[in-house]
Design a protein around this motif. Structure first.
Motif, mmCIF file in Angstrom:
data_model
loop_
_atom_site.group_PDB
_atom_site.id
_atom_site.type_symbol
_atom_site.label_atom_id
_atom_site.label_comp_id
_atom_site.label_asym_id
_atom_site.label_seq_id
_atom_site.Cartn_x
_atom_site.Cartn_y
_atom_site.Cartn_z
ATOM 1 N N THR A 155 0.843 -1.191 0.000
ATOM 2 C CA THR A 155 0.000 0.000 0.000
ATOM 3 C C THR A 155 0.881 1.245 0.000
ATOM 4 O OG1 THR A 155 -0.083 0.121 2.422
ATOM 5 C CG2 THR A 155 -1.738 -1.253 1.318
ATOM 6 N N ALA A 156 0.260 2.386 -0.261
ATOM 7 C CA ALA A 156 1.009 3.644 -0.260
ATOM 8 C C ALA A 156 1.604 3.916 1.116
ATOM 9 C CB ALA A 156 0.095 4.792 -0.687
ATOM 10 N N LYS A 157 0.853 3.576 2.166
ATOM 11 C CA LYS A 157 1.342 3.780 3.530
ATOM 12 C C LYS A 157 2.574 2.927 3.813
ATOM 13 C CE LYS A 157 -1.103 6.785 5.911
ATOM 14 N NZ LYS A 157 -0.456 7.911 6.645
ATOM 15 N N VAL A 158 2.551 1.689 3.342
ATOM 16 C CA VAL A 158 3.697 0.800 3.545
ATOM 17 C C VAL A 158 4.927 1.362 2.845
ATOM 18 C CG1 VAL A 158 4.644 -1.455 2.887
ATOM 19 C CG2 VAL A 158 2.409 -1.312 3.988
ATOM 20 N N ASN A 159 4.760 1.848 1.627
ATOM 21 C CA ASN A 159 5.889 2.436 0.898
ATOM 22 C C ASN A 159 6.451 3.649 1.625
ATOM 23 O OD1 ASN A 159 5.752 0.551 -1.192
ATOM 24 N ND2 ASN A 159 4.290 1.784 -2.363
ATOM 25 N N GLN A 160 5.594 4.357 2.344
ATOM 26 C CA GLN A 160 6.028 5.555 3.053
ATOM 27 C C GLN A 160 6.673 5.241 4.403
ATOM 28 O OE1 GLN A 160 2.507 7.945 3.456
ATOM 29 N NE2 GLN A 160 2.356 8.400 1.261
ATOM 30 N N LEU A 161 6.228 4.146 5.051
ATOM 31 C CA LEU A 161 6.586 3.941 6.452
ATOM 32 C C LEU A 161 7.535 2.778 6.719
ATOM 33 C CD1 LEU A 161 3.016 4.462 7.966
ATOM 34 C CD2 LEU A 161 4.876 6.131 7.859
ATOM 35 N N LEU A 162 7.681 1.848 5.770
ATOM 36 C CA LEU A 162 8.509 0.668 6.017
ATOM 37 C C LEU A 162 9.704 0.625 5.077
ATOM 38 C CD1 LEU A 162 5.877 -2.204 6.543
ATOM 39 C CD2 LEU A 162 6.976 -0.757 8.257
ATOM 40 N N GLU A 216 6.954 9.944 13.167
ATOM 41 C CA GLU A 216 5.520 10.133 13.378
ATOM 42 C C GLU A 216 5.008 9.363 14.591
ATOM 43 O OE1 GLU A 216 3.345 9.265 9.844
ATOM 44 O OE2 GLU A 216 4.450 10.710 8.604
ATOM 45 N N GLY A 217 5.891 8.605 15.223
ATOM 46 C CA GLY A 217 5.509 7.869 16.425
ATOM 47 C C GLY A 217 4.599 6.687 16.158
ATOM 48 N N LEU A 218 4.679 6.119 14.957
ATOM 49 C CA LEU A 218 3.831 4.982 14.605
ATOM 50 C C LEU A 218 4.526 3.676 14.986
ATOM 51 C CD1 LEU A 218 2.547 6.093 11.087
ATOM 52 C CD2 LEU A 218 1.239 5.988 13.208
ATOM 53 N N SER A 219 3.834 2.848 15.736
ATOM 54 C CA SER A 219 4.390 1.558 16.127
ATOM 55 C C SER A 219 4.155 0.533 15.027
ATOM 56 C CB SER A 219 3.731 1.074 17.422
ATOM 57 O OG SER A 219 2.357 0.783 17.200
ATOM 58 N N ASP A 221 2.626 -2.251 15.396
ATOM 59 C CA ASP A 221 1.247 -2.727 15.518
ATOM 60 C C ASP A 221 0.265 -1.793 14.812
ATOM 61 O OD1 ASP A 221 2.255 -4.792 16.957
ATOM 62 O OD2 ASP A 221 1.276 -4.286 18.851
ATOM 63 N N GLN A 222 0.490 -0.494 14.915
ATOM 64 C CA GLN A 222 -0.401 0.460 14.257
ATOM 65 C C GLN A 222 -0.330 0.324 12.738
ATOM 66 O OE1 GLN A 222 1.254 3.932 16.285
ATOM 67 N NE2 GLN A 222 -0.739 4.323 17.246
ATOM 68 N N ILE A 223 0.855 0.071 12.224
ATOM 69 C CA ILE A 223 1.008 -0.108 10.780
ATOM 70 C C ILE A 223 0.333 -1.399 10.334
ATOM 71 C CG2 ILE A 223 2.688 -0.431 8.920
ATOM 72 C CD1 ILE A 223 4.624 1.311 10.540
ATOM 73 N N ILE A 224 0.473 -2.460 11.130
ATOM 74 C CA ILE A 224 -0.152 -3.745 10.790
ATOM 75 C C ILE A 224 -1.670 -3.614 10.770
ATOM 76 C CG2 ILE A 224 -0.494 -6.120 11.584
ATOM 77 C CD1 ILE A 224 2.380 -5.949 12.750
ATOM 78 N N GLU A 225 -2.230 -2.866 11.720
ATOM 79 C CA GLU A 225 -3.683 -2.688 11.773
ATOM 80 C C GLU A 225 -4.220 -2.057 10.494
ATOM 81 O OE1 GLU A 225 -4.455 -0.393 15.218
ATOM 82 O OE2 GLU A 225 -4.337 -2.083 16.616
ATOM 83 N N GLN A 226 -3.430 -1.196 9.870
ATOM 84 C CA GLN A 226 -3.871 -0.533 8.643
ATOM 85 C C GLN A 226 -3.941 -1.492 7.454
ATOM 86 O OE1 GLN A 226 -1.359 2.893 7.953
ATOM 87 N NE2 GLN A 226 -1.633 3.678 10.030
ATOM 88 N N LEU A 227 -3.379 -2.690 7.613
ATOM 89 C CA LEU A 227 -3.357 -3.658 6.512
ATOM 90 C C LEU A 227 -4.546 -4.607 6.539
ATOM 91 C CD1 LEU A 227 0.434 -4.621 6.639
ATOM 92 C CD2 LEU A 227 -0.663 -2.861 5.250
ATOM 93 N N PHE A 228 -5.324 -4.608 7.629
ATOM 94 C CA PHE A 228 -6.458 -5.533 7.731
ATOM 95 C C PHE A 228 -7.560 -5.137 6.750
ATOM 96 C CE2 PHE A 228 -5.510 -6.595 12.467
ATOM 97 C CZ PHE A 228 -4.408 -7.329 12.050
#
Length: 228
Positions: A155-162, A216-219, A221-228
């Motif tokens: 996802t776009a978020k994954v590309n930005q955060l991982l 951004e203080g994202l854990s 777990d918070q990133i994983i939750e966005q993938l459900f």
């Protein structure tokens, strides 16, 4: 040396069914590498001779916060061998009160054996025999694939955060974990909710956050939750 003046191999504590490695990230890299072989190959090599470990064999480990001095961060290859990463916070007041009551007196708690090795192997095989529908398998594989930045399913978020995602072993453990969760929940076959129930402890140590996610203080777990 033995009585015949030849070197004799003496089995150490790794030759057990269940290993508890306390503060594993305080062990030096050489020891970590030796444990990695045991976890992956279920064998130990000494002086060029390979010794097979008894079944069942699995490792439980505790880890100190990386920020503490004297720790050696485990490489991703070794972290990937652990099925779950369970985060433990401080105990509640009542839990800590019970701990103090049970450990500051004269009472000695005896450990009772619940299962033997054959029974554990039986239940391990029982879990593997549980059927899984194709759409649940596809969901588990896609969930792991979504964590891999700059790939087709990311996802776009994954590309930005991982900066790094989970490998194929995560997909395997998501399915096995979902099977176990289904069994203890009284189901005959796992569903998507079972996969989601085990996703965080299976994925949180397999994804690597980048500087943006940390800023951004994202854990994890918070990133994983966005993938459900």
């Amino acid at each position: 040396l033995g009585e015949d003046r030849n070197f004799k191999f003496i089995k150490g504590p790794i030759f057990s069914n269940i290993i508890l490695a306390d503060e594993i990230n305080r062990t030096p890299p050489k020891t970590q590498a030796a444990l990695l072989e045991a976890m992956q190959e279920k064998a130990v090599t000494a002086a060029g001779v390979t010794h097979q470990l008894d079944k069942p064999f699995f490792v439980l480990a505790t880890q100190n916060p990386i920020e503490q001095e004297g720790t050696y961060p485990l490489p991703e290859a070794q972290l990937d061998r652990f099925m779950f990463n369970v985060s433990l916070d401080y105990p509640t007041f009542q839990e800590e009160l019970n701990i103090v009551k049970n450990t500051t007196g004269t009472k000695v708690n005896e450990v009772e054996k619940l299962l033997n090795a054959d029974q554990i192997r039986y239940f391990q095989q029982l879990v593997r025999n549980i059927p899984v529908t194709d759409h649940v398998l596809e969901y588990a594989v896609k969930l792991a694939a979504k964590t891999r930045p700059n790939t087709a399913l990311a996802t776009a978020k994954v590309n930005q955060l991982l900066s790094w995602g989970a490998g194929p072993r995560a997909s395997q453990f998501l399915v096995l974990g979902a099977k176990c969760h289904a069994v203890i929940s009284g189901k005959y076959s796992p569903d998507i909710e079972d996969v989601q129930a085990v996703a965080k402890p299976i994925l949180r140590h397999r994804i690597v956050r980048n500087y943006r996610a940390e800023a951004e203080g994202l854990s994890a777990d918070q990133i994983i939750e966005q993938l459900f």
